[in-house]
Scaffold this active site. Structure first.
Site, PDB file in Angstrom:
ATOM      1  N   GLN A 192       7.627  21.987  55.352  1.00 46.42           N
ATOM      2  CA  GLN A 192       6.287  22.041  54.742  1.00 46.42           C
ATOM      3  C   GLN A 192       5.800  23.486  54.568  1.00 46.42           C
ATOM      4  O   GLN A 192       4.590  23.739  54.535  1.00 46.42           O
ATOM      5  CB  GLN A 192       5.296  21.218  55.557  1.00 46.42           C
ATOM      6  CG  GLN A 192       5.471  19.719  55.370  1.00 46.42           C
ATOM      7  CD  GLN A 192       5.307  19.286  53.907  1.00 46.42           C
ATOM      8  OE1 GLN A 192       4.500  19.831  53.167  1.00 46.42           O
ATOM      9  NE2 GLN A 192       6.102  18.308  53.490  1.00 46.42           N
ATOM     10  N   SER A 193       6.717  24.429  54.437  1.00 42.56           N
ATOM     11  CA  SER A 193       6.348  25.838  54.297  1.00 42.56           C
ATOM     12  C   SER A 193       5.541  26.099  53.024  1.00 42.56           C
ATOM     13  O   SER A 193       5.999  25.816  51.914  1.00 42.56           O
ATOM     14  CB  SER A 193       7.624  26.680  54.275  1.00 42.56           C
ATOM     15  OG  SER A 193       7.342  27.994  53.844  1.00 42.56           O
ATOM     16  N   ASN A 194       4.347  26.681  53.202  1.00 42.55           N
ATOM     17  CA  ASN A 194       3.570  27.130  52.044  1.00 42.55           C
ATOM     18  C   ASN A 194       4.230  28.339  51.398  1.00 42.55           C
ATOM     19  O   ASN A 194       4.164  28.527  50.180  1.00 42.55           O
ATOM     20  CB  ASN A 194       2.147  27.497  52.479  1.00 42.55           C
ATOM     21  CG  ASN A 194       1.404  26.319  53.071  1.00 42.55           C
ATOM     22  OD1 ASN A 194       1.244  25.292  52.425  1.00 42.55           O
ATOM     23  ND2 ASN A 194       0.963  26.445  54.319  1.00 42.55           N
ATOM     24  N   ALA A 206       7.494  28.910  51.201  1.00 41.35           N
ATOM     25  CA  ALA A 206       8.614  28.456  50.367  1.00 41.35           C
ATOM     26  C   ALA A 206       8.089  27.910  49.038  1.00 41.35           C
ATOM     27  O   ALA A 206       8.616  28.220  47.964  1.00 41.35           O
ATOM     28  CB  ALA A 206       9.425  27.398  51.114  1.00 41.35           C
TER      29      ALA A 206
END
Ligand SMILES: *Cc1c(COP(=O)(O)O)cnc(C)c1O
Length: 316
Positions: free
Chosen positions: A73-75, A77
């Site tokens: 859930q990386s913002n 990325a």
């Protein structure tokens, strides 16, 4: 080397938050919100400022593909994928674990056309190693560091600190979530260590040496000692991906006093840290406090526990 690529919409607004301020026990004019959730590109958030520098350098180096890592859930990325689309590049996102259902940020990653590589059962170093191998496998690939937090990426938050000083000249404390450390380091370089209260989210095992390491590569008026940094380590709870009760309460508070949405991992923790800082007297009425909203809204829709709780009015 500074080769900045224009990706965002600047300056981001600063808004009063009188109802939130009073709910926290501050005076109505004591608190403002710096809206770095409104940076423009790809759903917005703090990573856009860092990507202007790191993607700018990649383009200057002739890259055709950006490779990066993070949690699924990386913002960071997601915004790397958006920046790649904007710059006409490909993106490869390397995540730990096995393929997961596309929710939250993963939906946007797919929409932006990123290729996702699932690295299996790896720790932080193993994930970094896999990403480095992929980056080295062909000449057009460039590795964008974890969270965008290299000294070059953190320059985006040196800019932000200066922008904020111009907007809020009497700034006493800016409260910010600490993930990979670049945002905190850049703000400390621009505003000095006393002005930055950073709330550790658990994204790093030990944030202090990471922030001081980044500061070594940044322009600072004078050397900054580790003891001068103001970090709150009390909001991690059971771990980075877990929404604590204090965070759920902070999310309700921001939503119901100001119509502002926080996320369960970063900005919710930052506000829970501010609540704790007012309670213990670290942040006081009468001083100008800035809450830095760093974005993360898609992460709420990628966090089933936080979503269920929000849908139930926060009481579940
Ligand atoms: C990454 C992130 C942060 C933390 O920024 P770092 O520079 O990694 O410390 C804070 N808030 C949101 C929403 C983020 O995505």
């Amino acid at each position: 080397m500074e080769t900045r690529l224009s990706l965002g919409t600047w300056p981001t607004p600063v808004e009063p938050a009188p109802r939130l301020a009073m709910a926290l026990g501050l005076g109505p004019d004591d608190l403002v919100v710096k809206r770095d959730d409104l940076t423009g590109l790809g759903g917005g958030g703090n990573k856009v400022r860092k990507l202007e520098y790191t993607v700018g350098a990649a383009v200057a180096d002739g890259a055709d593909t950006l490779v990066t890592t993070g949690a699924p859930q990386s913002n960071h990325a997601r915004l790397t994928a958006a920046a790649a689309a904007r710059a006409g590049l490909n993106a490869i996102l390397v995540f730990p674990g096995e393929p997961e259902p596309a929710i939250g940020n993963l939906v946007l990653d797919a929409l932006f056309g990123a290729r996702i590589v699932w690295a299996g059962d790896v720790d932080h170093d193993g994930l970094a190693g896999t990403a480095a191998e992929i980056a080295d496998s062909r000449p057009g690939n460039v590795l964008i560091p974890f969270g965008g937090s290299s000294p070059a990426g953190a320059l985006g938050y040196v800019d932000a600190g200066r922008e904020l000083r111009g907007q809020v000249p009497d700034l006493d404390t800016v409260v910010v979530a600490l993930g990979s450390g670049g945002t905190t380091a850049g703000l400390v370089a621009a505003l000095g260590p006393r002005a930055v209260l950073a709330v550790h989210t658990g994204a790093l095992a030990d944030p202090l040496p990471v922030v001081t390491g980044l500061l070594d590569g940044l322009p600072v008026a004078r050397p900054i000692r580790a003891e001068e940094l103001r970090l709150r380590l009390d909001q991690v709870g059971p771990g980075y991906a877990t929404q604590t009760d204090a965070v759920a309460e902070a999310m309700l508070l921001a939503a119901r006093t100001e119509g502002i949405v926080l996320d369960p991992v970063y900005t919710g923790r930052a506000l829970a840290g501010l609540v704790a800082a007012v309670a213990d007297g670290t942040v006081r009425p009468g001083a100008r406090t800035v809450f830095l909203h760093t974005g993360g809204l898609p992460g709420l829709f990628g966090h089933p526990q936080a979503l269920a709780r929000a849908a139930d009015g926060g009481l579940a």
